[in-house]
Scaffold this motif. Sequence first.
Motif, PDB file in Angstrom:
ATOM      1  N   SER A 147      -7.755   5.073   1.885  1.00 27.92           N
ATOM      2  CA  SER A 147      -7.446   5.687   0.588  1.00 27.92           C
ATOM      3  C   SER A 147      -5.948   5.631   0.340  1.00 27.92           C
ATOM      4  O   SER A 147      -5.149   6.090   1.163  1.00 27.92           O
ATOM      5  CB  SER A 147      -7.919   7.147   0.556  1.00 27.92           C
ATOM      6  N   ALA A 148      -5.572   5.045  -0.784  1.00 31.33           N
ATOM      7  CA  ALA A 148      -4.159   4.824  -1.097  1.00 31.33           C
ATOM      8  C   ALA A 148      -4.076   4.196  -2.480  1.00 31.33           C
ATOM      9  O   ALA A 148      -5.089   3.868  -3.101  1.00 31.33           O
ATOM     10  CB  ALA A 148      -3.516   3.883  -0.069  1.00 31.33           C
ATOM     11  N   GLN A 152       3.357   8.242   3.462  1.00 30.00           N
ATOM     12  CA  GLN A 152       3.735   7.019   4.199  1.00 30.00           C
ATOM     13  C   GLN A 152       4.655   6.105   3.421  1.00 30.00           C
ATOM     14  O   GLN A 152       5.160   5.125   3.963  1.00 30.00           O
ATOM     15  CB  GLN A 152       2.478   6.229   4.597  1.00 30.00           C
ATOM     16  N   GLY A 153       4.866   6.379   2.178  1.00 29.11           N
ATOM     17  CA  GLY A 153       5.703   5.487   1.398  1.00 29.11           C
ATOM     18  C   GLY A 153       5.000   4.170   1.140  1.00 29.11           C
ATOM     19  O   GLY A 153       3.780   4.052   1.236  1.00 29.11           O
ATOM     20  N   LEU A 154       5.775   3.157   0.848  1.00 28.08           N
ATOM     21  CA  LEU A 154       5.237   1.838   0.503  1.00 28.08           C
ATOM     22  C   LEU A 154       5.258   0.929   1.719  1.00 28.08           C
ATOM     23  O   LEU A 154       6.294   0.719   2.336  1.00 28.08           O
ATOM     24  CB  LEU A 154       6.095   1.202  -0.591  1.00 28.08           C
ATOM     25  N   GLY A 159      11.880   2.519   2.150  1.00 23.21           N
ATOM     26  CA  GLY A 159      11.959   3.864   2.676  1.00 23.21           C
ATOM     27  C   GLY A 159      10.833   4.683   2.077  1.00 23.21           C
ATOM     28  O   GLY A 159      10.093   4.211   1.206  1.00 23.21           O
ATOM     29  N   LYS A 160      10.710   5.923   2.526  1.00 21.50           N
ATOM     30  CA  LYS A 160       9.607   6.763   2.055  1.00 21.50           C
ATOM     31  C   LYS A 160       9.884   7.425   0.706  1.00 21.50           C
ATOM     32  O   LYS A 160       9.002   8.078   0.149  1.00 21.50           O
ATOM     33  CB  LYS A 160       9.263   7.820   3.100  1.00 21.50           C
ATOM     34  N   ARG A 193       0.865  -1.186   0.000  1.00 24.29           N
ATOM     35  CA  ARG A 193       0.000   0.000   0.000  1.00 24.29           C
ATOM     36  C   ARG A 193       0.894   1.227   0.000  1.00 24.29           C
ATOM     37  O   ARG A 193       1.868   1.300   0.764  1.00 24.29           O
ATOM     38  CB  ARG A 193      -0.894  -0.014   1.242  1.00 24.29           C
ATOM     39  N   GLN A 194       0.536   2.180  -0.847  1.00 24.43           N
ATOM     40  CA  GLN A 194       1.298   3.428  -0.947  1.00 24.43           C
ATOM     41  C   GLN A 194       0.364   4.567  -0.570  1.00 24.43           C
ATOM     42  O   GLN A 194      -0.507   4.944  -1.340  1.00 24.43           O
ATOM     43  CB  GLN A 194       1.839   3.601  -2.367  1.00 24.43           C
TER      44      GLN A 194
END
Lengths: 116, 112
Positions: free
Chosen positions: A87-88, A41-43, B103-104, A36-37
Amino acid sequence: GAGVSQSPSNKVTEKGKDVELRCDPISGHTALYWYRQSLGQGLEFLIYFQGNSAPDKSGLPSDRFSAERTGGSVSTLTIQRTQQEDSAVYLCASSTPGTGYSYEQYFGPGTRLTVT
Amino acid sequence: AQRVTQPEKLLSVFKGAPVELKCNYSYSGSPELFWYVQYSRQRLQLLLRHISRESIKGFTADLNKGETSFHLKKPFAQEEDSAMYYCALRPYSGGGADGLTFGKGTHLIIQP
């Protein structure tokens, strides 16, 4: 050859509804992953399948999230009673795991989920 | 639990200048480290992995276990390098197929 495909590409749903996201991995790939991205929050890793079994469900954020894989191929990620924080962009990846270090994940285009 | 840190959300450099995207990790065991790249409107794709010790599109990355770092470097940036770059870690479990910890990301912009 064909890469990983995901459907739908975009999904808008109302809070409280259930949604299903689909992933078609590369033919012959035995391992399948969901990520999930989220904005900022990144991955995040959600779940991984080896064949039809899921040895690692550690990333699923709550019991509203579930996933299954049938026939060692297509996988469905289901989110029940969706919330706005769901939501992502949901990414799927597949790989043919070897032993040790032989390993590469191929990613799909993602499904953008918007919960209103 | 493992963690990957990319301290820069955005990095802007001029074409022809050197580029270094930082990545630090924390993991108690032996990790496998990767750099993934996502160009505009394209899928996330593998750029390179530490075990290969290769140069891809002019980029290199060396795993420094002492500093727990895996910085991505390129001596001369090109405009087509503009993209989102993610550092990722996989715990080495011998099975070859575990989820990645990302990482972000760092948004790299190469200015003409």
